[in-house]
Design a protein around this motif. Structure first.
Motif, PDB file in Angstrom:
ATOM      1  N   THR B  69       0.840  -1.208   0.000  1.00  0.00           N
ATOM      2  CA  THR B  69       0.000   0.000   0.000  1.00  0.00           C
ATOM      3  C   THR B  69       0.874   1.257   0.000  1.00  0.00           C
ATOM      4  O   THR B  69       0.471   2.291  -0.533  1.00  0.00           O
ATOM      5  CB  THR B  69      -0.967   0.044   1.203  1.00  0.00           C
ATOM      6  OG1 THR B  69      -0.281  -0.378   2.342  1.00  0.00           O
ATOM      7  CG2 THR B  69      -2.177  -0.815   0.982  1.00  0.00           C
ATOM      8  N   GLY B  70       2.088   1.145   0.567  1.00  0.00           N
ATOM      9  CA  GLY B  70       3.035   2.256   0.498  1.00  0.00           C
ATOM     10  C   GLY B  70       3.400   2.549  -0.958  1.00  0.00           C
ATOM     11  O   GLY B  70       3.499   3.700  -1.376  1.00  0.00           O
ATOM     12  N   ALA B  73       0.501   4.264  -2.526  1.00  0.00           N
ATOM     13  CA  ALA B  73       0.428   5.663  -2.102  1.00  0.00           C
ATOM     14  C   ALA B  73       1.359   6.530  -2.946  1.00  0.00           C
ATOM     15  O   ALA B  73       0.973   7.598  -3.426  1.00  0.00           O
ATOM     16  CB  ALA B  73       0.785   5.776  -0.617  1.00  0.00           C
ATOM     17  N   LYS B  74       2.581   6.020  -3.146  1.00  0.00           N
ATOM     18  CA  LYS B  74       3.565   6.814  -3.915  1.00  0.00           C
ATOM     19  C   LYS B  74       3.075   7.040  -5.336  1.00  0.00           C
ATOM     20  O   LYS B  74       3.316   8.095  -5.917  1.00  0.00           O
ATOM     21  CB  LYS B  74       4.918   6.101  -3.906  1.00  0.00           C
ATOM     22  CG  LYS B  74       5.596   6.243  -2.550  1.00  0.00           C
ATOM     23  CD  LYS B  74       7.084   5.969  -2.625  1.00  0.00           C
ATOM     24  CE  LYS B  74       7.715   6.129  -1.253  1.00  0.00           C
ATOM     25  NZ  LYS B  74       7.354   5.039  -0.332  1.00  0.00           N
ATOM     26  N   ILE B  76       0.177   7.624  -6.338  1.00  0.00           N
ATOM     27  CA  ILE B  76      -0.778   8.741  -6.445  1.00  0.00           C
ATOM     28  C   ILE B  76      -0.251  10.004  -5.757  1.00  0.00           C
ATOM     29  O   ILE B  76      -0.992  10.950  -5.521  1.00  0.00           O
ATOM     30  CB  ILE B  76      -2.176   8.369  -5.885  1.00  0.00           C
ATOM     31  CG1 ILE B  76      -2.116   8.081  -4.375  1.00  0.00           C
ATOM     32  CG2 ILE B  76      -2.768   7.181  -6.621  1.00  0.00           C
ATOM     33  CD1 ILE B  76      -3.489   8.172  -3.712  1.00  0.00           C
ATOM     34  N   GLY B  77       1.036   9.986  -5.416  1.00  0.00           N
ATOM     35  CA  GLY B  77       1.660  11.193  -4.882  1.00  0.00           C
ATOM     36  C   GLY B  77       1.560  11.362  -3.380  1.00  0.00           C
ATOM     37  O   GLY B  77       1.856  12.434  -2.849  1.00  0.00           O
ATOM     38  N   GLU B  78       1.149  10.303  -2.667  1.00  0.00           N
ATOM     39  CA  GLU B  78       1.111  10.359  -1.199  1.00  0.00           C
ATOM     40  C   GLU B  78       2.409   9.772  -0.654  1.00  0.00           C
ATOM     41  O   GLU B  78       3.036   8.931  -1.305  1.00  0.00           O
ATOM     42  CB  GLU B  78      -0.051   9.506  -0.676  1.00  0.00           C
ATOM     43  CG  GLU B  78      -1.404  10.165  -0.718  1.00  0.00           C
ATOM     44  CD  GLU B  78      -1.531  11.307   0.272  1.00  0.00           C
ATOM     45  OE1 GLU B  78      -1.033  11.169   1.395  1.00  0.00           O
ATOM     46  OE2 GLU B  78      -2.102  12.344  -0.098  1.00  0.00           O
ATOM     47  N   LYS B  79       2.805  10.162   0.562  1.00  0.00           N
ATOM     48  CA  LYS B  79       3.998   9.575   1.166  1.00  0.00           C
ATOM     49  C   LYS B  79       3.699   8.124   1.538  1.00  0.00           C
ATOM     50  O   LYS B  79       4.423   7.210   1.194  1.00  0.00           O
ATOM     51  CB  LYS B  79       4.396  10.371   2.407  1.00  0.00           C
ATOM     52  CG  LYS B  79       5.748   9.995   2.955  1.00  0.00           C
ATOM     53  CD  LYS B  79       6.193  10.971   4.031  1.00  0.00           C
ATOM     54  CE  LYS B  79       7.148  10.291   4.984  1.00  0.00           C
ATOM     55  NZ  LYS B  79       6.487   9.733   6.167  1.00  0.00           N
ATOM     56  N   GLU B  80       2.637   7.920   2.248  1.00  0.00           N
ATOM     57  CA  GLU B  80       2.160   6.563   2.525  1.00  0.00           C
ATOM     58  C   GLU B  80       0.755   6.646   3.115  1.00  0.00           C
ATOM     59  O   GLU B  80       0.276   7.720   3.444  1.00  0.00           O
ATOM     60  CB  GLU B  80       3.087   5.801   3.469  1.00  0.00           C
ATOM     61  CG  GLU B  80       3.115   6.318   4.873  1.00  0.00           C
ATOM     62  CD  GLU B  80       4.168   5.601   5.711  1.00  0.00           C
ATOM     63  OE1 GLU B  80       4.750   4.602   5.251  1.00  0.00           O
ATOM     64  OE2 GLU B  80       4.406   6.047   6.832  1.00  0.00           O
ATOM     65  N   PHE B  81       0.075   5.519   3.220  1.00  0.00           N
ATOM     66  CA  PHE B  81      -1.213   5.487   3.906  1.00  0.00           C
ATOM     67  C   PHE B  81      -0.927   5.028   5.326  1.00  0.00           C
ATOM     68  O   PHE B  81      -0.478   3.904   5.535  1.00  0.00           O
ATOM     69  CB  PHE B  81      -2.177   4.524   3.213  1.00  0.00           C
ATOM     70  CG  PHE B  81      -2.500   4.919   1.800  1.00  0.00           C
ATOM     71  CD1 PHE B  81      -3.040   6.172   1.523  1.00  0.00           C
ATOM     72  CD2 PHE B  81      -2.272   4.049   0.753  1.00  0.00           C
ATOM     73  CE1 PHE B  81      -3.331   6.543   0.222  1.00  0.00           C
ATOM     74  CE2 PHE B  81      -2.565   4.409  -0.557  1.00  0.00           C
ATOM     75  CZ  PHE B  81      -3.096   5.662  -0.818  1.00  0.00           C
ATOM     76  N   SER B  82      -1.194   5.885   6.298  1.00  0.00           N
ATOM     77  CA  SER B  82      -0.752   5.539   7.652  1.00  0.00           C
ATOM     78  C   SER B  82      -1.722   4.604   8.369  1.00  0.00           C
ATOM     79  O   SER B  82      -1.379   4.012   9.376  1.00  0.00           O
ATOM     80  CB  SER B  82      -0.527   6.805   8.472  1.00  0.00           C
ATOM     81  OG  SER B  82      -1.673   7.614   8.395  1.00  0.00           O
ATOM     82  N   ASP B 100       6.620   6.237  12.144  1.00  0.00           N
ATOM     83  CA  ASP B 100       7.315   5.941  10.888  1.00  0.00           C
ATOM     84  C   ASP B 100       8.096   4.639  10.904  1.00  0.00           C
ATOM     85  O   ASP B 100       8.866   4.364   9.999  1.00  0.00           O
ATOM     86  CB  ASP B 100       8.322   7.069  10.533  1.00  0.00           C
ATOM     87  CG  ASP B 100       7.641   8.162   9.752  1.00  0.00           C
ATOM     88  OD1 ASP B 100       6.530   7.920   9.250  1.00  0.00           O
ATOM     89  OD2 ASP B 100       8.216   9.255   9.657  1.00  0.00           O
TER      90      ASP B 100
END
Lengths: 196, 165
Positions: B69-70, B73-74, B76-82, B100
């Motif tokens: 999922t990390g 996330a990348k 779509i431009g997200e750092k990660e889904f927390s 983190d």
């Protein structure tokens, strides 16, 4: 990256089997699973497609025995070999302690072997690792088949640094445990060096 | 401790504190089981109804899940889904990333709710985060003067060979 747990007195290490599609990475793990005493192994997990091609990874936890009162456990992973699963391959290399490269010795797979080896180096570098600094062994698989590349050719392309190498037939089990032992030993020696 | 090529180390003292925090979360969230897993797939601590669970596989698959999922996330431009949440017929899994570094897994059923679990996880994450910070500091001193001793410092080649006899 090994995990040393003083509370449970365990040391856990991660070994990744890498190589081109259909070279026999999953077969290596299946053979190890089939020939290990049930008390020394955990459940084998395969995240595969309907046609049994590895989609994400296979996973097999193994317990080797005690060193100075610490249980040594190895977590064996395979990566999907097909070229287009590169994202998954990269993820599985995270935190790796040792790598086994499984080469397919059939003549027509020479290119695939070389491509996969280059891909391994690239993906390790993205995690900040260098293959030269990692415990690393090579297995020449499928040596029972008739149409093999000459061994010298395989060695010159895949093993210029002369790391430990083993001929194998993963289906019958030949060379499978020798390969595993060699990489496990290199990892432990590396841990010892790191502790010095 | 979490950098590349160095070992992750867990000591008795911190382990006990981590288990205490996990048990507190287990009670307060009315959950069935709580796990802490490192990002490489190693199980660090487990508490609650774990006897019928394959905890080693759970740890490995959780880390794979977070890694996958990390990657998503990348893309779509997200750092990660927390936070990840998986809903089942009876049991549900709530997965979150603490400081983190470590993956916190809570398994719960109808006796709890997603809202309650989220609330308690948030509170527990702060305390766990501090603890992992301390653990990272301590394990960076392993093998140095005054730091804890690495069990591998004294093993011999024979010890290693004996494993394979």
């Amino acid at each position: 990256m090994s995990f040393i747990n003083y509370a449970s007195r365990e040391i856990n290490c991660k070994i990744v089997y890498y190589g081109p599609g259909l070279c026999g990475k999953t077969t290596n793990l299946q053979t190890i699973y089939g020939r290990t005493a049930p008390e020394s192994r955990g459940k084998m997990i395969s995240l595969a497609t309907e046609t049994e091609r590895t989609l994400f990874f296979d996973f097999l936890p193994l317990a080797l025995g005690d060193i100075r009162g610490f249980k040594t456990r190895f977590h064996l992973y395979t990566v999907p070999g097909q070229v287009f699963y590169d994202a998954s391959r990269k993820l599985i290399l995270k935190g790796v302690d040792g790598v086994v490269f499984v080469a397919d010795c059939q003549e027509e797979r020479l290119d695939a072997n070389i491509e996969s080896m280059e891909n391994l180096k690239d993906n390790l570098e993205e995690h900040g690792y260098q293959l030269e600094n990692l415990p690393f062994v090579i297995q020449y698989n499928k040596v029972d088949l008739p149409n093999l590349s000459p061994m010298e050719e395989l060695q010159s392309f895949l093993n210029p640094r002369s790391v430990p190498e083993f001929k194998a037939c993963a289906l019958t089990g030949e060379g499978v445990f020798e390969t595993l032992k060699a990489v496990a030993k290199l990892i432990l020696v590396e841990l010892k060096k790191g502790a010095g | 401790m979490f950098g590349s090529q160095s070992s992750l180390v867990m000591y008795d003292e911190e382990y006990q504190q981590i288990v205490d925090l996990a048990e507190k979360l287990l009670r307060e969230a009315n959950s069935k089981a709580v796990f802490l897993v490192d990002r490489n797939g190693q199980l660090m601590a487990a508490t609650g109804e774990t006897e019928h669970l394959d905890t080693t596989s759970l740890a490995s698959l959780t880390a794979g899940n977070i890694a996958a999922t990390g990657g998503l996330a990348k893309l779509i431009g997200e750092k990660e889904f927390s936070i990840l949440f998986h809903e089942g017929e009876k049991d549900n899994i709530h997965i979150s990333i603490v400081a983190d570094r470590v993956i916190l897994v809570v398994i719960f059923d109808h006796r709890s709710s997603l809202g309650l679990v989220r609330l308690r996880v948030k509170k527990a994450s702060d305390a766990l985060g501090d603890l992992f910070e301390e653990l990272a500091r301590k394990s960076s001193t392993v093998g140095t003067r005054g730091g804890p001793k690495n069990p591998f410092a004294e093993i011999t080649d024979d010890d290693i060979d004996n494993l394979f006899r």
